[in-house]
Enzyme design. Structure first.
Site, PDB file in Angstrom:
ATOM      1  N   LYS A 202       0.882  -1.164  -0.017  1.00  0.00           N
ATOM      2  CA  LYS A 202       0.061  -0.028   0.005  1.00  0.00           C
ATOM      3  C   LYS A 202       0.827   1.184  -0.206  1.00  0.00           C
ATOM      4  CE  LYS A 202      -4.385  -2.283   1.280  1.00  0.00           C
ATOM      5  NZ  LYS A 202      -5.292  -2.374   2.082  1.00  0.00           N
ATOM      6  N   ARG A 238      -2.801 -10.163   5.186  1.00  0.00           N
ATOM      7  CA  ARG A 238      -3.145 -10.356   3.566  1.00  0.00           C
ATOM      8  C   ARG A 238      -2.316  -9.652   2.819  1.00  0.00           C
ATOM      9  NH1 ARG A 238      -5.718  -6.916  -0.309  1.00  0.00           N
ATOM     10  NH2 ARG A 238      -7.221  -7.948  -1.520  1.00  0.00           N
TER      11      ARG A 238
HETATM   12  N1  HH2 Z   1      -7.358  -4.281   0.590  1.00  0.00           N
HETATM   13  C1  HH2 Z   1      -7.552  -4.017  -0.616  1.00  0.00           C
HETATM   14  C2  HH2 Z   1      -8.549  -4.975  -1.065  1.00  0.00           C
HETATM   15  N2  HH2 Z   1      -9.308  -5.798  -0.099  1.00  0.00           N
HETATM   16  N3  HH2 Z   1      -9.813  -6.471   2.091  1.00  0.00           N
HETATM   17  C3  HH2 Z   1      -9.303  -6.536   3.421  1.00  0.00           C
HETATM   18  N4  HH2 Z   1     -10.246  -7.148   4.260  1.00  0.00           N
HETATM   19  N5  HH2 Z   1      -8.380  -5.703   3.922  1.00  0.00           N
HETATM   20  C4  HH2 Z   1      -7.687  -4.841   3.041  1.00  0.00           C
HETATM   21  O1  HH2 Z   1      -6.784  -4.208   3.489  1.00  0.00           O
HETATM   22  C5  HH2 Z   1      -8.111  -4.962   1.590  1.00  0.00           C
HETATM   23  C6  HH2 Z   1      -9.145  -5.852   1.265  1.00  0.00           C
HETATM   24  C7  HH2 Z   1      -6.840  -3.347  -1.505  1.00  0.00           C
HETATM   25  O2  HH2 Z   1      -5.618  -4.062  -2.046  1.00  0.00           O
HETATM   26  P1  HH2 Z   1      -5.648  -4.893  -3.368  1.00  0.00           P
HETATM   27  O3  HH2 Z   1      -6.785  -5.772  -3.472  1.00  0.00           O
HETATM   28  O4  HH2 Z   1      -4.426  -5.195  -3.607  1.00  0.00           O
HETATM   29  O5  HH2 Z   1      -6.076  -3.977  -4.523  1.00  0.00           O
HETATM   30  P2  HH2 Z   1      -7.433  -3.355  -5.254  1.00  0.00           P
HETATM   31  O6  HH2 Z   1      -8.592  -3.199  -4.262  1.00  0.00           O
HETATM   32  O7  HH2 Z   1      -6.950  -2.231  -6.218  1.00  0.00           O
HETATM   33  O8  HH2 Z   1      -7.959  -4.656  -6.088  1.00  0.00           O
END
Ligand code: HH2
Length: 257
Positions: A202, A238
């Protein structure tokens, strides 16, 4: 928890796993590398993202879930219909970044299936959440929100012992607030449920290292944040880079004894 984003626009791995075969292969690799569960998502929640229609989200995730059949799967969605389909395909956990606030049918879908659930804190919505996040006391406000959403979920018939809580790193928080949430994670562990932290890649990680415009953070920075969260009581981390996180967390666990 390994991350497989089946999206063109996720902030750190957008487009990498857009082909179902590539996404499924990444998921199986993460299981091999030691992930306890793989979080499959068909909609980016990056700051500024607009969201996708349910048909498109299903089109992205269904073939991936089919190919991952037999692996422990979490579905990262705020839509009840997507969760329902994923649960039919044997997903075990619903990861709803809106904490059951976006879709009025979500609580019922989770309750009826008996699935695990992750409730995450977010201030605002992905389109606007990073514009001006404000709190009097970020850690106690996030804890109070999660306590209230936990009660809501239990009142809706979801078993408390199936629910994990997540401070929502990067979801309507400044750089300082994200780090404060990890520093004061005891306020969340005090709620008595497993705590999930997703700091992997992040932007706050890049920004704390001196780049005020960073959109992502490095692997080394991600691991430091995961270990810091683990040491403060997080039990689900995660992460996009599973092997490296598993190695780091096994060493941290060995030190913790
Ligand atoms: N962060 C993201 C997405 N889903 N779910 C939980 N429970 N906690 C988190 O911190 C979280 C999440 C964002 O990261 P990412 O999936 O890599 O990116 P994007 O939302 O752009 O697909």
């Amino acid at each position: 928890m390994g991350v497989v984003n089946v999206t063109p626009d996720s902030f750190s791995d957008g487009g990498v796993h857009l082909q179902p075969a590539a996404a499924a292969a990444a998921g199986w690799r993460m299981i091999d590398e030691g992930a306890a569960i793989v979080d499959v998502g068909g909609e980016s929640t990056r700051p500024g993202s607009a969201g996708v229609p349910v048909e498109e989200e299903l089109r992205r995730i269904v073939p991936v879930l089919e190919s991952l059949h037999g692996a422990p799967i979490s579905i990262d969605t705020a839509k009840a219909e997507v969760a329902r389909r994923a649960l039919e395909l044997d997903a075990e956990l619903v990861n709803d970044v809106t904490a059951l606030r976006a879709d009025p049918e979500m609580a019922e879908v989770v309750a009826e299936s008996g699935a695990y659930l992750c409730l995450m804190h977010m201030q605002g919505d992905p389109r606007t959440m990073q514009q001006n996040p404000t709190y009097d006391d970020v850690a106690s406000e996030v804890a109070a929100f999660l306590e209230q959403r936990l009660r809501f979920a239990v009142d809706a018939g979801i078993k408390e012992e199936r629910i994990a809580l997540d401070p929502g790193i990067g979801f309507g928080k400044t750089v300082r607030q994200n780090f404060e949430l990890v520093r004061r994670l005891d306020l969340l562990t005090a709620l008595g449920r497993p705590v999930l932290v997703g700091f992997s890649r992040k932007s706050s990680l890049g920004r704390i290292l001196g780049d005020p415009t960073a959109d992502t953070g490095s692997l080394a920075a991600s691991i430091a944040a995961a270990v810091a969260a683990y040491e403060r009581g997080a039990t689900i981390l995660r992460a996009h880079d599973v092997r490296e996180h598993v190695e780091a967390l096994m060493v941290a666990a060995a030190v913790a004894g």
